[in-house]
Motif scaffolding. Structure first.
Motif, PDB file in Angstrom:
ATOM      1  N   THR A 152      -9.348  65.372  38.230  1.00 28.40           N
ATOM      2  CA  THR A 152      -8.140  65.274  39.057  1.00 28.40           C
ATOM      3  C   THR A 152      -8.021  63.955  39.816  1.00 28.40           C
ATOM      4  O   THR A 152      -7.015  63.721  40.472  1.00 28.40           O
ATOM      5  N   ILE A 153      -9.026  63.105  39.722  1.00 25.01           N
ATOM      6  CA  ILE A 153      -8.979  61.813  40.425  1.00 25.01           C
ATOM      7  C   ILE A 153      -8.289  60.797  39.529  1.00 25.01           C
ATOM      8  O   ILE A 153      -8.691  60.587  38.384  1.00 25.01           O
ATOM      9  N   GLU A 154      -7.250  60.179  40.071  1.00 25.53           N
ATOM     10  CA  GLU A 154      -6.451  59.251  39.270  1.00 25.53           C
ATOM     11  C   GLU A 154      -6.856  57.798  39.447  1.00 25.53           C
ATOM     12  O   GLU A 154      -6.376  56.937  38.728  1.00 25.53           O
ATOM     13  N   GLU A 155      -7.721  57.532  40.399  1.00 27.07           N
ATOM     14  CA  GLU A 155      -8.144  56.158  40.630  1.00 27.07           C
ATOM     15  C   GLU A 155      -8.978  55.647  39.463  1.00 27.07           C
ATOM     16  O   GLU A 155      -9.710  56.397  38.828  1.00 27.07           O
ATOM     17  N   ASN A 156      -8.889  54.359  39.193  1.00 22.67           N
ATOM     18  CA  ASN A 156      -9.668  53.751  38.123  1.00 22.67           C
ATOM     19  C   ASN A 156     -10.963  53.201  38.709  1.00 22.67           C
ATOM     20  O   ASN A 156     -10.955  52.206  39.419  1.00 22.67           O
ATOM     21  N   ILE A 157     -12.050  53.874  38.433  1.00 20.96           N
ATOM     22  CA  ILE A 157     -13.362  53.452  38.928  1.00 20.96           C
ATOM     23  C   ILE A 157     -14.090  52.759  37.775  1.00 20.96           C
ATOM     24  O   ILE A 157     -14.303  53.358  36.724  1.00 20.96           O
ATOM     25  N   PRO A 158     -14.480  51.503  37.951  1.00 25.84           N
ATOM     26  CA  PRO A 158     -15.075  50.768  36.828  1.00 25.84           C
ATOM     27  C   PRO A 158     -16.479  51.226  36.424  1.00 25.84           C
ATOM     28  O   PRO A 158     -16.871  51.067  35.288  1.00 25.84           O
ATOM     29  N   HIS A 159     -17.232  51.830  37.331  1.00 25.33           N
ATOM     30  CA  HIS A 159     -18.616  52.179  37.022  1.00 25.33           C
ATOM     31  C   HIS A 159     -18.899  53.626  37.392  1.00 25.33           C
ATOM     32  O   HIS A 159     -18.598  54.059  38.499  1.00 25.33           O
TER      33      HIS A 159
END
Length: 148
Positions: free
Chosen positions: A12-19
């Motif tokens: 449900t998390i829409e943020e783009n986390i690179p790692h």
């Protein structure tokens, strides 16, 4: 680092986390509110959840702008039961209930942890099933009760 609450779920998390770092857990460990775990990058975490909630596959334990640590459940050895009728479902559910065996349901499938006695029962009752390694989202919970 001590984790005291679940931030959310990666689904449900829409943020783009690179790692992303992962904590691999067996489904039984999802029920433990206090435990020590190690990520796939070798970082040790203490988990001490304040709320009475079980962990689930994909739960986010930590997140900042560069990194996310999530729970990844390892596959369980399961019997996937595929009843052919509501009567067959009722009969097998009754048999499994008598054995106090927890089950999970996904659509028309019943999932139980592998047990050779249950496999023999399914063969005897001619209930379609398959044994497989499969990831479950939640831990199998035993329902506590007494026979009076």
């Amino acid at each position: 680092m001590i984790i005291e609450k679940i931030i959310g779920n990666v689904a449900t998390i829409e943020e783009n986390i690179p790692h992303i770092e992962r904590v691999f857990m067996e489904s039984d460990a999802l029920l433990k509110r206090v435990q020590r775990v190690t990520t796939d990058h070798g970082n040790e975490l203490g988990i001490r959840l304040k709320e009475n909630k079980s962990l689930e596959d994909g739960d986010v334990l930590y997140m900042d702008e560069n990194n996310m640590i999530i729970v990844t459940v390892t596959p369980d050895d399961l019997l996937t039961i595929m009843p052919t009728s509501i009567q067959q479902m009722g009969e097998i559910a009754h048999q499994l209930g008598n054995r106090h065996l927890p089950a999970q349901f996904e659509g028309k499938l019943m999932l139980v942890q592998y047990d050779y006695l249950v496999e023999e029962l399914l063969q005897k009752l001619e209930v379609p099933y398959r044994r497989e390694k499969r990831k479950v989202k939640q831990a199998f919970r035993h329902i506590g009760h007494r026979h009076d």
